[in-house]
Design a protein around this motif. Structure first.
Motif, PDB file in Angstrom:
ATOM      1  N   ILE A  71      -2.596   2.049  -4.314  1.00 14.83           N
ATOM      2  CA  ILE A  71      -1.999   3.388  -4.246  1.00 14.83           C
ATOM      3  C   ILE A  71      -3.061   4.353  -3.723  1.00 14.83           C
ATOM      4  CG2 ILE A  71      -0.802   5.222  -5.535  1.00 14.83           C
ATOM      5  CD1 ILE A  71       0.751   2.759  -6.116  1.00 14.83           C
ATOM      6  N   ALA A  72      -2.700   5.119  -2.690  1.00 18.24           N
ATOM      7  CA  ALA A  72      -3.655   6.067  -2.100  1.00 18.24           C
ATOM      8  C   ALA A  72      -3.185   7.509  -2.329  1.00 18.24           C
ATOM      9  CB  ALA A  72      -3.827   5.765  -0.610  1.00 18.24           C
ATOM     10  N   PRO A  73      -3.643   8.130  -3.423  1.00 18.30           N
ATOM     11  CA  PRO A  73      -3.300   9.537  -3.657  1.00 18.30           C
ATOM     12  C   PRO A  73      -4.280  10.438  -2.892  1.00 18.30           C
ATOM     13  CG  PRO A  73      -4.586   8.692  -5.496  1.00 18.30           C
ATOM     14  CD  PRO A  73      -4.516   7.583  -4.481  1.00 18.30           C
ATOM     15  N   PRO A  74      -4.050  11.740  -2.866  1.00 20.67           N
ATOM     16  CA  PRO A  74      -5.033  12.643  -2.243  1.00 20.67           C
ATOM     17  C   PRO A  74      -6.394  12.514  -2.943  1.00 20.67           C
ATOM     18  CG  PRO A  74      -2.970  13.782  -2.652  1.00 20.67           C
ATOM     19  CD  PRO A  74      -2.860  12.453  -3.333  1.00 20.67           C
ATOM     20  N   SER A  75      -7.481  12.798  -2.221  1.00 17.72           N
ATOM     21  CA  SER A  75      -8.822  12.483  -2.728  1.00 17.72           C
ATOM     22  C   SER A  75      -9.171  13.189  -4.040  1.00 17.72           C
ATOM     23  CB  SER A  75      -9.875  12.781  -1.667  1.00 17.72           C
ATOM     24  OG  SER A  75      -9.787  14.120  -1.277  1.00 17.72           O
ATOM     25  N   VAL A  76      -8.637  14.399  -4.275  1.00 18.08           N
ATOM     26  CA  VAL A  76      -9.001  15.091  -5.525  1.00 18.08           C
ATOM     27  C   VAL A  76      -8.503  14.346  -6.762  1.00 18.08           C
ATOM     28  CG1 VAL A  76      -9.245  17.476  -4.712  1.00 18.08           C
ATOM     29  CG2 VAL A  76      -6.993  16.639  -5.342  1.00 18.08           C
ATOM     30  N   TYR A  77      -7.521  13.477  -6.587  1.00 18.23           N
ATOM     31  CA  TYR A  77      -6.970  12.754  -7.748  1.00 18.23           C
ATOM     32  C   TYR A  77      -7.501  11.325  -7.879  1.00 18.23           C
ATOM     33  CZ  TYR A  77      -3.774  16.671  -7.624  1.00 18.23           C
ATOM     34  OH  TYR A  77      -3.260  17.938  -7.619  1.00 18.23           O
ATOM     35  N   LEU A  78      -8.398  10.923  -6.968  1.00 15.28           N
ATOM     36  CA  LEU A  78      -8.817   9.516  -6.963  1.00 15.28           C
ATOM     37  C   LEU A  78      -9.409   9.076  -8.304  1.00 15.28           C
ATOM     38  CD1 LEU A  78     -10.404   9.195  -3.385  1.00 15.28           C
ATOM     39  CD2 LEU A  78      -8.359   8.039  -4.232  1.00 15.28           C
ATOM     40  N   ASN A  79     -10.308   9.892  -8.822  1.00 14.30           N
ATOM     41  CA  ASN A  79     -11.012   9.498 -10.037  1.00 14.30           C
ATOM     42  C   ASN A  79     -10.057   9.385 -11.229  1.00 14.30           C
ATOM     43  OD1 ASN A  79     -13.295   8.737 -11.392  1.00 14.30           O
ATOM     44  ND2 ASN A  79     -13.888  10.819 -11.942  1.00 14.30           N
ATOM     45  N   GLN A  80      -9.189  10.397 -11.336  1.00 18.84           N
ATOM     46  CA  GLN A  80      -8.215  10.389 -12.432  1.00 18.84           C
ATOM     47  C   GLN A  80      -7.245   9.202 -12.284  1.00 18.84           C
ATOM     48  OE1 GLN A  80      -7.125  14.413 -12.653  1.00 18.84           O
ATOM     49  NE2 GLN A  80      -6.040  14.186 -14.602  1.00 18.84           N
ATOM     50  N   ALA A  81      -6.847   8.969 -11.041  1.00 20.19           N
ATOM     51  CA  ALA A  81      -5.936   7.849 -10.767  1.00 20.19           C
ATOM     52  C   ALA A  81      -6.609   6.527 -11.141  1.00 20.19           C
ATOM     53  CB  ALA A  81      -5.539   7.852  -9.301  1.00 20.19           C
ATOM     54  N   ILE A  91       0.862  -1.189   0.000  1.00 14.83           N
ATOM     55  CA  ILE A  91       0.000   0.000   0.000  1.00 14.83           C
ATOM     56  C   ILE A  91       0.893   1.233   0.000  1.00 14.83           C
ATOM     57  CG2 ILE A  91      -1.849   1.231   1.218  1.00 14.83           C
ATOM     58  CD1 ILE A  91      -2.465  -1.475   2.632  1.00 14.83           C
ATOM     59  N   ALA A  92       0.659   2.124  -0.969  1.00 18.62           N
ATOM     60  CA  ALA A  92       1.442   3.363  -1.046  1.00 18.62           C
ATOM     61  C   ALA A  92       0.565   4.519  -0.572  1.00 18.62           C
ATOM     62  CB  ALA A  92       1.887   3.602  -2.478  1.00 18.62           C
ATOM     63  N   ASN A  93       1.027   5.196   0.460  1.00 18.71           N
ATOM     64  CA  ASN A  93       0.277   6.355   0.975  1.00 18.71           C
ATOM     65  C   ASN A  93       0.999   7.618   0.514  1.00 18.71           C
ATOM     66  OD1 ASN A  93      -1.068   8.268   2.448  1.00 18.71           O
ATOM     67  ND2 ASN A  93      -0.282   7.610   4.443  1.00 18.71           N
ATOM     68  N   TRP A  94       0.393   8.320  -0.431  1.00 18.79           N
ATOM     69  CA  TRP A  94       1.028   9.529  -0.973  1.00 18.79           C
ATOM     70  C   TRP A  94       0.884  10.724  -0.033  1.00 18.79           C
ATOM     71  CZ3 TRP A  94       0.118  10.269  -6.964  1.00 18.79           C
ATOM     72  CH2 TRP A  94       0.739   9.216  -7.653  1.00 18.79           C
ATOM     73  N   LYS A  95       0.037  10.592   0.978  1.00 20.40           N
ATOM     74  CA  LYS A  95      -0.220  11.703   1.927  1.00 20.40           C
ATOM     75  C   LYS A  95      -0.586  12.977   1.156  1.00 20.40           C
ATOM     76  CE  LYS A  95       3.094   9.522   4.955  1.00 20.40           C
ATOM     77  NZ  LYS A  95       3.816   9.593   6.193  1.00 20.40           N
ATOM     78  N   LEU A  96      -0.121  14.133   1.627  1.00 18.94           N
ATOM     79  CA  LEU A  96      -0.492  15.393   0.960  1.00 18.94           C
ATOM     80  C   LEU A  96       0.526  15.719  -0.137  1.00 18.94           C
ATOM     81  CD1 LEU A  96      -2.491  17.760   0.882  1.00 18.94           C
ATOM     82  CD2 LEU A  96      -1.224  18.825   2.729  1.00 18.94           C
ATOM     83  N   ASN A  97       0.677  14.777  -1.048  1.00 16.46           N
ATOM     84  CA  ASN A  97       1.606  14.962  -2.171  1.00 16.46           C
ATOM     85  C   ASN A  97       0.906  14.471  -3.425  1.00 16.46           C
ATOM     86  OD1 ASN A  97       4.179  15.605  -0.621  1.00 16.46           O
ATOM     87  ND2 ASN A  97       3.604  13.643   0.281  1.00 16.46           N
ATOM     88  N   GLY A  98       1.047  15.211  -4.480  1.00 19.09           N
ATOM     89  CA  GLY A  98       0.436  14.762  -5.721  1.00 19.09           C
ATOM     90  C   GLY A  98       0.096  15.914  -6.624  1.00 19.09           C
ATOM     91  N   SER A  99      -0.071  15.591  -7.890  1.00 20.97           N
ATOM     92  CA  SER A  99      -0.436  16.582  -8.901  1.00 20.97           C
ATOM     93  C   SER A  99      -0.821  15.771 -10.130  1.00 20.97           C
ATOM     94  CB  SER A  99       0.765  17.473  -9.226  1.00 20.97           C
ATOM     95  OG  SER A  99       1.823  16.672  -9.709  1.00 20.97           O
ATOM     96  N   ILE A 100      -1.410  16.439 -11.102  1.00 18.76           N
ATOM     97  CA  ILE A 100      -1.748  15.736 -12.345  1.00 18.76           C
ATOM     98  C   ILE A 100      -0.455  15.209 -12.974  1.00 18.76           C
ATOM     99  CG2 ILE A 100      -2.641  16.099 -14.691  1.00 18.76           C
ATOM    100  CD1 ILE A 100      -4.728  17.985 -13.332  1.00 18.76           C
ATOM    101  N   GLN A 101       0.589  16.017 -12.851  1.00 20.06           N
ATOM    102  CA  GLN A 101       1.898  15.606 -13.379  1.00 20.06           C
ATOM    103  C   GLN A 101       2.401  14.326 -12.709  1.00 20.06           C
ATOM    104  OE1 GLN A 101       4.110  18.481 -15.000  1.00 20.06           O
ATOM    105  NE2 GLN A 101       4.921  16.641 -15.964  1.00 20.06           N
TER     106      GLN A 101
END
Ligand code: PEP
Length: 254
Positions: free
Chosen positions: A41-51, A7-17
């Motif tokens: 993989i657990a990205p921040p919630s705003v990126y869930l759908n795109q991820a 399980i990868a926890n990205w925490k408060l890190n992420g972007s479309i890039q």
């Protein structure tokens, strides 16, 4: 065959890039190398759908880092289990120590979140673990027991059926220090036995992860610990090379 769950926890890190530069190559790697371990993989919630759309048709699964206890209504800024289900998210981290510390989430609130996730038929990834003070006072088992008991109290004896528990000594998170392998084995074995003692379920119906400063250099040793079913990885999951090395190691080490 011993298939680990990563399980990868990205925490408060992420972007479309980052989705393109990190998630896409990870999902390509998993697909091309037929990695059969579960990779969440657990990205921040705003990126869930795109991820979710990026990993479609691969073995990579997208999970959420948090959820609210409420289903809808006047709870500004929160997301609900129904919203997660709506975008096909099935795994949710609950009770991460950073939520406990920075958002004042206590054992009672975490147990309620766990309950909401389970009732929605999603899979909670419950984080438990001791502080360095608990560790030095040798109260680790008591602390973890309390974090587990409150969930049994709320959900009854099948509480942990179809769940993941991440044992994460708080002092090991982000510190580059890990406990001894014997200590991790003893704790994961203790947690497994403790849960099995309270409930009449198959030991294969829940999984115990270790989390805290897992990296590409210590993963091989950590993989040998018998009662560890996988790993929750924070900072190193943001480095493509290091994370791929970890995936390679766990897929060789079967
Ligand atoms: C975590 O945040 O759960 C974690 C394990 O972080 P790290 O791997 O950076 O110690």
């Amino acid at each position: 065959m011993n298939k680990k769950i990563i399980i990868a926890n990205w925490k408060l890190n992420g972007s479309i890039q980052l989705l393109q530069n990190l998630l896409k190559p990870i999902s390509d790697f998993v697909k091309m190398n037929h990695i059969s371990s579960k990779v969440i993989i657990a990205p921040p919630s705003v990126y869930l759908n795109q991820a979710y759309n990026i990993v479609l048709n691969t073995n990579v699964i997208i999970g959420a880092q948090n959820v609210d206890v409420n289903s809808f209504g006047a709870f500004t800024g929160e997301i609900s289990v129904n919203m997660l289900k709506d975008i096909n998210i099935r795994y949710v981290i609950v009770g991460h120590s950073e939520r406990r510390l920075h958002h004042q989430e206590n054992n009672i609130l975490i147990a309620k979140k766990f309950e909401v996730v389970k009732h929605a038929k999603l899979i909670p990834i419950l984080c438990i673990g001791e502080t360095d003070k608990d560790y030095n006072l040798y109260t680790t088992q008591r602390v973890c027991q309390k974090q587990i008991d409150i969930i049994f109290d709320l959900l009854g004896e099948t509480a942990f059926c179809n769940t993941i528990i991440a044992y994460e000594p708080i002092w090991a998170i982000g510190s580059k220090k890990i406990p001894s392998l014997n200590y991790i084995q003893d704790m994961c074995c203790f947690i497994k036995d403790y849960i099995l003692k309270q409930q009449n379920i198959n030991k294969k119906s829940f999984f115990i992860q270790y989390g805290g400063s897992v990296n590409e250099n210590n993963i091989q040793q950590l993989c040998k610990i018998p009662d560890v079913d996988g790993f929750l990885i924070g900072s190193v999951s943001l480095s493509l090379n290091k994370f791929l090395k970890i995936l390679k190691t766990i897929s060789i080490d079967k």
